[in-house]
Scaffold this active site. Sequence first.
Site, PDB file in Angstrom:
ATOM      1  N   ASP A 144       4.979   4.351   1.788  1.00 38.87           N
ATOM      2  CA  ASP A 144       4.952   5.527   0.792  1.00 38.87           C
ATOM      3  C   ASP A 144       3.553   5.483   0.186  1.00 38.87           C
ATOM      4  OD1 ASP A 144       5.969   7.725  -0.631  1.00 38.87           O
ATOM      5  OD2 ASP A 144       6.694   6.180  -2.300  1.00 38.87           O
ATOM      6  N   LYS A 160       0.327   6.885  -1.269  1.00 41.41           N
ATOM      7  CA  LYS A 160       0.082   8.209  -1.936  1.00 41.41           C
ATOM      8  C   LYS A 160      -0.924   7.725  -3.025  1.00 41.41           C
ATOM      9  CE  LYS A 160       4.411   8.289  -4.217  1.00 41.41           C
ATOM     10  NZ  LYS A 160       5.795   8.921  -4.457  1.00 41.41           N
ATOM     11  N   ASN A 220       0.682   5.878  -5.921  1.00 40.20           N
ATOM     12  CA  ASN A 220       0.808   4.588  -5.920  1.00 40.20           C
ATOM     13  C   ASN A 220      -0.447   3.429  -5.708  1.00 40.20           C
ATOM     14  OD1 ASN A 220       3.657   4.732  -6.016  1.00 40.20           O
ATOM     15  ND2 ASN A 220       3.899   5.003  -3.776  1.00 40.20           N
ATOM     16  N   ASP A 228       3.641  -0.385  -5.649  1.00 44.97           N
ATOM     17  CA  ASP A 228       4.903   0.126  -5.158  1.00 44.97           C
ATOM     18  C   ASP A 228       5.461  -0.031  -3.807  1.00 44.97           C
ATOM     19  OD1 ASP A 228       7.464   1.514  -5.214  1.00 44.97           O
ATOM     20  OD2 ASP A 228       6.548   3.437  -6.179  1.00 44.97           O
ATOM     21  N   THR A 255       7.780   9.706   0.679  1.00 45.58           N
ATOM     22  CA  THR A 255       7.194  11.052   0.169  1.00 45.58           C
ATOM     23  C   THR A 255       6.542  12.065   0.952  1.00 45.58           C
ATOM     24  OG1 THR A 255       6.366   9.690  -1.928  1.00 45.58           O
ATOM     25  CG2 THR A 255       5.762  11.934  -1.631  1.00 45.58           C
TER      26      THR A 255
END
Length: 217
Positions: free
Chosen positions: A69, A71, A74, A87, A106
Amino acid sequence: ITHANVCRVYDIGEVEGQPYLSMEYIDGEDLGSLLRRIGRLPADKATEFARKMCAGLAAAHKQGVLHRDLKPANIMIDGRGELHIMDFGLAAGATQLEGPEARNGTPAYMAPEQLEGREVSAQSDLYALGLVFYEMFTGKPPHQAETMAEILELRRSSTSVTNPSQLAADIDPAVERAILRCLQADPKLRPSSALALAASLPGGDPLAAALAAGETP
Protein backbone atom coordinates in the site's frame (compact mmCIF):
# COMPACT_ATOMS: atom_id res chain seq x y z
CA ILE A 1 11.95 -4.06 10.31
CA THR A 2 14.58 -1.81 11.85
CA HIS A 3 15.65 0.94 9.47
CA ALA A 4 15.94 4.73 9.63
CA ASN A 5 13.52 5.12 6.70
CA VAL A 6 10.84 2.76 8.01
CA CYS A 7 8.38 3.66 10.78
CA ARG A 8 9.12 1.17 13.57
CA VAL A 9 6.36 -1.21 14.63
CA TYR A 10 6.96 -2.10 18.27
CA ASP A 11 4.26 -4.64 19.00
CA ILE A 12 1.29 -6.43 17.46
CA GLY A 13 -1.13 -8.29 19.69
CA GLU A 14 -4.65 -8.79 20.88
CA VAL A 15 -6.50 -7.77 24.06
CA GLU A 16 -9.92 -9.30 24.78
CA GLY A 17 -10.39 -10.11 21.10
CA GLN A 18 -9.35 -6.64 19.91
CA PRO A 19 -6.22 -6.63 17.70
CA TYR A 20 -3.80 -3.76 18.23
CA LEU A 21 -0.59 -2.40 16.75
CA SER A 22 1.81 0.02 18.46
CA MET A 23 4.32 1.96 16.40
CA GLU A 24 6.80 4.80 16.47
CA TYR A 25 5.31 8.30 16.73
CA ILE A 26 6.46 10.56 13.90
CA ASP A 27 5.82 14.29 14.28
CA GLY A 28 5.62 15.68 10.76
CA GLU A 29 3.66 15.69 7.51
CA ASP A 30 2.88 13.01 4.98
CA LEU A 31 4.23 13.34 1.44
CA GLY A 32 0.70 13.54 -0.02
CA SER A 33 -0.09 16.61 2.08
CA LEU A 34 3.28 18.17 1.20
CA LEU A 35 2.71 17.67 -2.54
CA ARG A 36 -0.77 19.19 -2.30
CA ARG A 37 0.77 22.28 -0.69
CA ILE A 38 3.76 22.83 -2.97
CA GLY A 39 2.94 20.95 -6.19
CA ARG A 40 6.19 19.06 -6.72
CA LEU A 41 9.52 18.75 -4.97
CA PRO A 42 12.77 20.34 -6.19
CA ALA A 43 14.68 17.75 -8.22
CA ASP A 44 17.53 17.34 -5.71
CA LYS A 45 15.15 16.86 -2.76
CA ALA A 46 12.97 14.46 -4.77
CA THR A 47 16.07 12.39 -5.66
CA GLU A 48 17.14 12.30 -2.00
CA PHE A 49 13.67 11.13 -0.94
CA ALA A 50 13.59 8.58 -3.78
CA ARG A 51 16.84 7.03 -2.53
CA LYS A 52 15.52 6.86 1.03
CA MET A 53 12.30 5.21 -0.10
CA CYS A 54 14.33 2.61 -1.99
CA ALA A 55 16.49 1.98 1.09
CA GLY A 56 13.49 1.58 3.39
CA LEU A 57 11.64 -0.67 0.94
CA ALA A 58 14.76 -2.78 0.40
CA ALA A 59 15.01 -3.29 4.16
CA ALA A 60 11.38 -4.49 4.25
CA HIS A 61 11.87 -6.81 1.27
CA LYS A 62 15.03 -8.21 2.88
CA GLN A 63 12.85 -9.34 5.79
CA GLY A 64 10.41 -10.96 3.35
CA VAL A 65 7.77 -8.25 3.84
CA LEU A 66 5.73 -6.71 1.00
CA HIS A 67 4.19 -3.31 1.83
CA ARG A 68 1.27 -3.54 -0.67
CA ASP A 69 0.00 0.00 0.00
CA LEU A 70 2.79 2.42 -0.93
CA LYS A 71 1.42 5.89 -1.67
CA PRO A 72 2.30 9.50 -0.75
CA ALA A 73 -0.06 9.42 2.26
CA ASN A 74 1.97 6.53 3.71
CA ILE A 75 5.32 8.34 3.45
CA MET A 76 6.02 10.62 6.43
CA ILE A 77 8.48 13.50 6.53
CA ASP A 78 9.42 14.30 10.12
CA GLY A 79 10.37 17.67 11.62
CA ARG A 80 14.05 17.10 10.74
CA GLY A 81 13.23 16.38 7.10
CA GLU A 82 13.83 12.63 7.43
CA LEU A 83 11.64 10.26 5.46
CA HIS A 84 9.80 7.24 6.90
CA ILE A 85 7.72 4.61 5.11
CA MET A 86 4.75 3.85 7.35
CA ASP A 87 1.40 2.04 7.57
CA PHE A 88 2.25 -1.63 7.17
CA GLY A 89 -1.38 -2.53 7.92
CA LEU A 90 -1.70 -4.45 4.64
CA ALA A 91 1.84 -5.84 4.63
CA ALA A 92 2.21 -9.53 3.90
CA GLY A 93 4.87 -12.18 3.51
CA ALA A 94 6.70 -12.19 0.20
CA THR A 95 5.20 -15.56 -0.74
CA GLN A 96 3.00 -14.35 -3.57
CA LEU A 97 -0.62 -13.58 -2.71
CA GLU A 98 -3.37 -14.38 -5.16
CA GLY A 99 -7.10 -13.88 -5.60
CA PRO A 100 -9.21 -11.44 -3.54
CA GLU A 101 -6.43 -11.01 -0.93
CA ALA A 102 -4.08 -9.67 -3.63
CA ARG A 103 -6.50 -6.82 -4.39
CA ASN A 104 -6.23 -5.23 -0.94
CA GLY A 105 -4.71 -1.77 -1.11
CA THR A 106 -5.37 1.60 -2.72
CA PRO A 107 -6.41 1.12 -6.38
CA ALA A 108 -4.83 4.40 -7.52
CA TYR A 109 -1.40 3.05 -6.45
CA MET A 110 -1.72 -0.60 -7.45
CA ALA A 111 0.22 -2.48 -10.11
CA PRO A 112 -1.90 -4.03 -12.89
CA GLU A 113 -1.31 -7.59 -11.65
CA GLN A 114 -2.46 -6.52 -8.17
CA LEU A 115 -5.61 -4.86 -9.55
CA GLU A 116 -6.40 -8.05 -11.43
CA GLY A 117 -5.84 -10.17 -8.32
CA ARG A 118 -3.24 -12.29 -10.12
CA GLU A 119 -0.24 -11.86 -7.82
CA VAL A 120 1.65 -9.51 -5.55
CA SER A 121 5.44 -9.45 -5.45
CA ALA A 122 8.35 -7.12 -4.76
CA GLN A 123 7.84 -5.82 -8.32
CA SER A 124 4.28 -4.77 -7.38
CA ASP A 125 5.73 -2.58 -4.61
CA LEU A 126 8.23 -1.15 -7.13
CA TYR A 127 5.37 -0.24 -9.48
CA ALA A 128 3.70 1.67 -6.63
CA LEU A 129 7.03 3.33 -5.85
CA GLY A 130 7.26 4.41 -9.50
CA LEU A 131 3.83 6.05 -9.18
CA VAL A 132 4.98 7.91 -6.04
CA PHE A 133 8.21 9.02 -7.77
CA TYR A 134 6.21 10.27 -10.78
CA GLU A 135 4.06 12.49 -8.53
CA MET A 136 7.05 13.66 -6.52
CA PHE A 137 9.03 14.79 -9.58
CA THR A 138 6.14 16.12 -11.74
CA GLY A 139 3.45 17.14 -9.26
CA LYS A 140 0.86 15.04 -11.12
CA PRO A 141 -0.24 11.39 -11.11
CA PRO A 142 0.61 9.45 -14.30
CA HIS A 143 -2.97 8.27 -14.80
CA GLN A 144 -6.28 10.11 -14.49
CA ALA A 145 -9.22 7.71 -14.15
CA GLU A 146 -12.61 7.66 -12.44
CA THR A 147 -13.30 3.93 -12.13
CA MET A 148 -11.39 0.75 -11.31
CA ALA A 149 -11.94 -0.48 -14.88
CA GLU A 150 -10.42 2.72 -16.32
CA ILE A 151 -7.42 2.47 -13.99
CA LEU A 152 -6.84 -1.15 -14.98
CA GLU A 153 -7.11 -0.37 -18.70
CA LEU A 154 -4.50 2.40 -18.37
CA ARG A 155 -2.19 0.23 -16.25
CA ARG A 156 -2.21 -2.60 -18.77
CA SER A 157 -0.54 -0.32 -21.31
CA SER A 158 2.87 1.10 -20.42
CA THR A 159 2.45 3.56 -23.32
CA SER A 160 -0.45 5.30 -21.53
CA VAL A 161 2.04 7.13 -19.29
CA THR A 162 3.08 10.64 -20.32
CA ASN A 163 6.86 10.98 -20.15
CA PRO A 164 7.73 12.88 -16.93
CA SER A 165 9.98 15.26 -18.93
CA GLN A 166 6.86 16.61 -20.69
CA LEU A 167 5.59 17.80 -17.29
CA ALA A 168 8.92 18.70 -15.65
CA ALA A 169 11.53 19.85 -18.16
CA ASP A 170 14.30 19.82 -15.53
CA ILE A 171 13.97 16.12 -14.69
CA ASP A 172 17.18 14.11 -15.02
CA PRO A 173 16.98 11.57 -17.88
CA ALA A 174 18.18 8.84 -15.49
CA VAL A 175 15.24 9.57 -13.16
CA GLU A 176 12.81 9.49 -16.07
CA ARG A 177 14.17 6.11 -17.22
CA ALA A 178 13.93 4.73 -13.67
CA ILE A 179 10.31 5.87 -13.28
CA LEU A 180 9.20 4.52 -16.66
CA ARG A 181 10.89 1.21 -15.95
CA CYS A 182 8.98 0.91 -12.65
CA LEU A 183 5.73 1.57 -14.53
CA GLN A 184 6.13 -1.27 -17.03
CA ALA A 185 2.95 -3.36 -17.23
CA ASP A 186 5.01 -6.57 -17.22
CA PRO A 187 6.58 -7.14 -13.75
CA LYS A 188 9.58 -8.84 -15.38
CA LEU A 189 10.52 -5.55 -17.12
CA ARG A 190 10.64 -3.58 -13.86
CA PRO A 191 13.81 -3.19 -11.76
CA SER A 192 14.93 -6.45 -10.18
CA SER A 193 14.94 -4.93 -6.67
CA ALA A 194 14.67 -1.69 -4.71
CA LEU A 195 18.48 -1.66 -4.51
CA ALA A 196 18.74 -1.93 -8.31
CA LEU A 197 16.27 0.97 -8.60
CA ALA A 198 18.34 3.09 -6.18
CA ALA A 199 21.51 2.33 -8.13
CA SER A 200 19.85 3.52 -11.37
CA LEU A 201 19.08 6.99 -9.97
CA PRO A 202 21.47 9.90 -10.76
CA GLY A 203 24.83 9.33 -9.13
CA GLY A 204 23.64 5.85 -8.24
CA ASP A 205 26.21 3.71 -6.47
CA PRO A 206 25.32 0.03 -5.83
CA LEU A 207 27.62 -0.06 -2.79
CA ALA A 208 26.07 3.07 -1.25
CA ALA A 209 22.56 1.77 -2.00
CA ALA A 210 23.31 -1.53 -0.27
CA LEU A 211 24.76 0.21 2.78
CA ALA A 212 21.76 2.58 2.98
CA ALA A 213 19.45 -0.45 3.01
CA GLY A 214 21.39 -1.96 5.90
CA GLU A 215 23.01 -4.71 3.84
CA THR A 216 26.63 -5.84 4.07
CA PRO A 217 27.91 -6.05 0.47
